[in-house]
Design a protein around this motif. Structure first.
Motif, PDB file in Angstrom:
ATOM      1  N   TYR A 187       0.835  -1.200   0.000  1.00 22.71           N
ATOM      2  CA  TYR A 187       0.000   0.000   0.000  1.00 22.71           C
ATOM      3  C   TYR A 187       0.869   1.249   0.000  1.00 22.71           C
ATOM      4  N   ILE A 188       0.227   2.361  -0.334  1.00 27.57           N
ATOM      5  CA  ILE A 188       0.863   3.667  -0.259  1.00 27.57           C
ATOM      6  C   ILE A 188       0.013   4.508   0.679  1.00 27.57           C
ATOM      7  N   LEU A 189       0.612   4.918   1.784  1.00 26.60           N
ATOM      8  CA  LEU A 189      -0.093   5.734   2.760  1.00 26.60           C
ATOM      9  C   LEU A 189       0.118   7.207   2.440  1.00 26.60           C
ATOM     10  N   ASP A 190      -0.963   7.957   2.380  1.00 30.93           N
ATOM     11  CA  ASP A 190      -0.888   9.405   2.267  1.00 30.93           C
ATOM     12  C   ASP A 190      -1.124   9.904   3.692  1.00 30.93           C
ATOM     13  N   VAL A 191      -0.051  10.352   4.335  1.00 30.84           N
ATOM     14  CA  VAL A 191      -0.066  10.660   5.761  1.00 30.84           C
ATOM     15  C   VAL A 191      -0.243  12.166   5.969  1.00 30.84           C
ATOM     16  N   PHE A 192      -1.279  12.517   6.723  1.00 27.33           N
ATOM     17  CA  PHE A 192      -1.564  13.907   7.067  1.00 27.33           C
ATOM     18  C   PHE A 192      -1.280  14.071   8.556  1.00 27.33           C
ATOM     19  N   VAL A 193      -0.322  14.915   8.881  1.00 32.98           N
ATOM     20  CA  VAL A 193       0.049  15.150  10.266  1.00 32.98           C
ATOM     21  C   VAL A 193      -0.732  16.363  10.765  1.00 32.98           C
ATOM     22  N   VAL A 194      -1.516  16.143  11.819  1.00 34.25           N
ATOM     23  CA  VAL A 194      -2.382  17.183  12.372  1.00 34.25           C
ATOM     24  C   VAL A 194      -2.204  17.246  13.886  1.00 34.25           C
ATOM     25  N   ASN A 195      -2.455  18.390  14.445  1.00 33.69           N
ATOM     26  CA  ASN A 195      -2.363  18.518  15.904  1.00 33.69           C
ATOM     27  C   ASN A 195      -3.566  17.898  16.597  1.00 33.69           C
ATOM     28  N   GLU A 196      -4.717  17.940  15.937  1.00 34.43           N
ATOM     29  CA  GLU A 196      -5.934  17.380  16.510  1.00 34.43           C
ATOM     30  C   GLU A 196      -6.543  16.401  15.512  1.00 34.43           C
ATOM     31  N   LEU A 197      -6.702  15.162  15.944  1.00 28.47           N
ATOM     32  CA  LEU A 197      -7.260  14.134  15.061  1.00 28.47           C
ATOM     33  C   LEU A 197      -8.737  14.385  14.814  1.00 28.47           C
ATOM     34  N   PRO A 198      -9.225  14.025  13.622  1.00 29.59           N
ATOM     35  CA  PRO A 198     -10.645  14.189  13.348  1.00 29.59           C
ATOM     36  C   PRO A 198     -11.483  13.199  14.157  1.00 29.59           C
ATOM     37  N   GLN A 199     -12.746  13.517  14.294  1.00 29.07           N
ATOM     38  CA  GLN A 199     -13.682  12.627  14.979  1.00 29.07           C
ATOM     39  C   GLN A 199     -13.689  11.284  14.256  1.00 29.07           C
ATOM     40  N   SER A 200     -13.662  10.225  15.031  1.00 30.39           N
ATOM     41  CA  SER A 200     -13.644   8.890  14.429  1.00 30.39           C
ATOM     42  C   SER A 200     -14.471   7.926  15.255  1.00 30.39           C
ATOM     43  N   THR A 201     -14.701   6.765  14.670  1.00 33.02           N
ATOM     44  CA  THR A 201     -15.383   5.682  15.358  1.00 33.02           C
ATOM     45  C   THR A 201     -14.602   4.401  15.090  1.00 33.02           C
ATOM     46  N   LEU A 202     -14.641   3.472  16.022  1.00 37.24           N
ATOM     47  CA  LEU A 202     -13.906   2.219  15.875  1.00 37.24           C
ATOM     48  C   LEU A 202     -14.731   1.255  15.024  1.00 37.24           C
ATOM     49  N   ILE A 203     -14.168   0.873  13.875  1.00 43.87           N
ATOM     50  CA  ILE A 203     -14.820  -0.072  12.958  1.00 43.87           C
ATOM     51  C   ILE A 203     -13.781  -1.111  12.568  1.00 43.87           C
ATOM     52  N   SER A 204     -14.107  -2.374  12.749  1.00 48.48           N
ATOM     53  CA  SER A 204     -13.207  -3.475  12.382  1.00 48.48           C
ATOM     54  C   SER A 204     -11.808  -3.298  12.972  1.00 48.48           C
ATOM     55  N   GLY A 205     -11.728  -2.760  14.174  1.00 52.32           N
ATOM     56  CA  GLY A 205     -10.445  -2.628  14.855  1.00 52.32           C
ATOM     57  C   GLY A 205      -9.608  -1.432  14.466  1.00 52.32           C
ATOM     58  N   SER A 206     -10.189  -0.488  13.706  1.00 53.40           N
ATOM     59  CA  SER A 206      -9.452   0.708  13.298  1.00 53.40           C
ATOM     60  C   SER A 206     -10.287   1.952  13.550  1.00 53.40           C
ATOM     61  N   ASN A 207      -9.607   3.074  13.796  1.00 55.80           N
ATOM     62  CA  ASN A 207     -10.285   4.360  13.943  1.00 55.80           C
ATOM     63  C   ASN A 207     -10.601   4.902  12.555  1.00 55.80           C
ATOM     64  N   ILE A 208     -11.883   5.074  12.278  1.00 55.91           N
ATOM     65  CA  ILE A 208     -12.342   5.514  10.961  1.00 55.91           C
ATOM     66  C   ILE A 208     -13.004   6.881  11.098  1.00 55.91           C
ATOM     67  N   GLN A 209     -12.582   7.818  10.260  1.00 56.09           N
ATOM     68  CA  GLN A 209     -13.175   9.158  10.283  1.00 56.09           C
ATOM     69  C   GLN A 209     -14.680   9.066  10.057  1.00 56.09           C
ATOM     70  N   THR A 210     -15.443   9.804  10.848  1.00 56.51           N
ATOM     71  CA  THR A 210     -16.899   9.812  10.689  1.00 56.51           C
ATOM     72  C   THR A 210     -17.281  10.640   9.464  1.00 56.51           C
ATOM     73  N   PRO A 211     -18.443  10.372   8.888  1.00 51.95           N
ATOM     74  CA  PRO A 211     -18.910  11.199   7.773  1.00 51.95           C
ATOM     75  C   PRO A 211     -19.003  12.684   8.148  1.00 51.95           C
ATOM     76  N   GLU A 212     -19.455  12.968   9.369  1.00 55.28           N
ATOM     77  CA  GLU A 212     -19.566  14.359   9.814  1.00 55.28           C
ATOM     78  C   GLU A 212     -18.195  15.032   9.838  1.00 55.28           C
ATOM     79  N   ALA A 213     -17.179  14.319  10.297  1.00 51.97           N
ATOM     80  CA  ALA A 213     -15.825  14.880  10.336  1.00 51.97           C
ATOM     81  C   ALA A 213     -15.275  15.101   8.928  1.00 51.97           C
ATOM     82  N   ASP A 214     -15.630  14.213   8.004  1.00 52.60           N
ATOM     83  CA  ASP A 214     -15.199  14.374   6.608  1.00 52.60           C
ATOM     84  C   ASP A 214     -15.778  15.658   6.028  1.00 52.60           C
ATOM     85  N   VAL A 215     -17.070  15.891   6.258  1.00 45.27           N
ATOM     86  CA  VAL A 215     -17.711  17.112   5.770  1.00 45.27           C
ATOM     87  C   VAL A 215     -17.099  18.328   6.462  1.00 45.27           C
TER      88      VAL A 215
END
Length: 136
Positions: A80-108
């Motif tokens: 894989y190729i990771l496109d890594v965005f370094v931020v001071n504050e992580l976006p809102q996420s939810t745990l899905i299949s063992g990973s933190n996934i950005q919520t649709p609201e946070a994407d918008v």
């Protein structure tokens, strides 16, 4: 792909958030991406932990997003190729299949903030596509 997402979660001690097309898929919007690109957000403290996964490739000119991204780089792994965005504050996420996934609201919200900082037709199109997709 799910195994690799969990690997990302493990090496970052649960501090990475999956973004983009993979997040859309994990949130139930579409099918598993065929692309080998995975967008992720991490804090500055977690960037070195990702280096164990592959080779870091700097992006000439820095980030393509002026805010809230502090740094952006690509990490090439075996599969894989990771496109890594370094931020001071992580976006809102939810745990899905063992990973933190950005919520649709946070994407918008991210694309709204990006558009406010740098209004242009391309970002507006991305923002409107997400609002329509998520019904927000």
């Amino acid at each position: 792909m799910l195994d690799f997402l969990q690997t990302i979660n493990t090496v970052t001690n649960g501090s990475a958030v999956i973004l983009g097309g993979v997040a859309k898929w994990q949130n139930g919007y579409g099918t598993e991406p065929t692309s080998k690109f995975i967008d992720i957000a991490v804090t500055p403290q977690q960037t070195s932990s990702l280096d164990t996964l592959g080779t870091r490739l700097e992006i000439q000119g820095g980030t393509t997003f002026p805010t809230p991204v502090q740094e952006q780089y690509v990490l090439k792994t075996d599969n894989y190729i990771l496109d890594v965005f370094v931020v001071n504050e992580l976006p809102q996420s939810t745990l899905i299949s063992g990973s933190n996934i950005q919520t649709p609201e946070a994407d918008v919200q991210f694309h709204t903030s990006l558009y406010d900082a740098q209004p242009n037709d391309y970002i507006l199109g991305k923002l409107n596509e997400r609002r329509t997709l998520y019904g927000l």
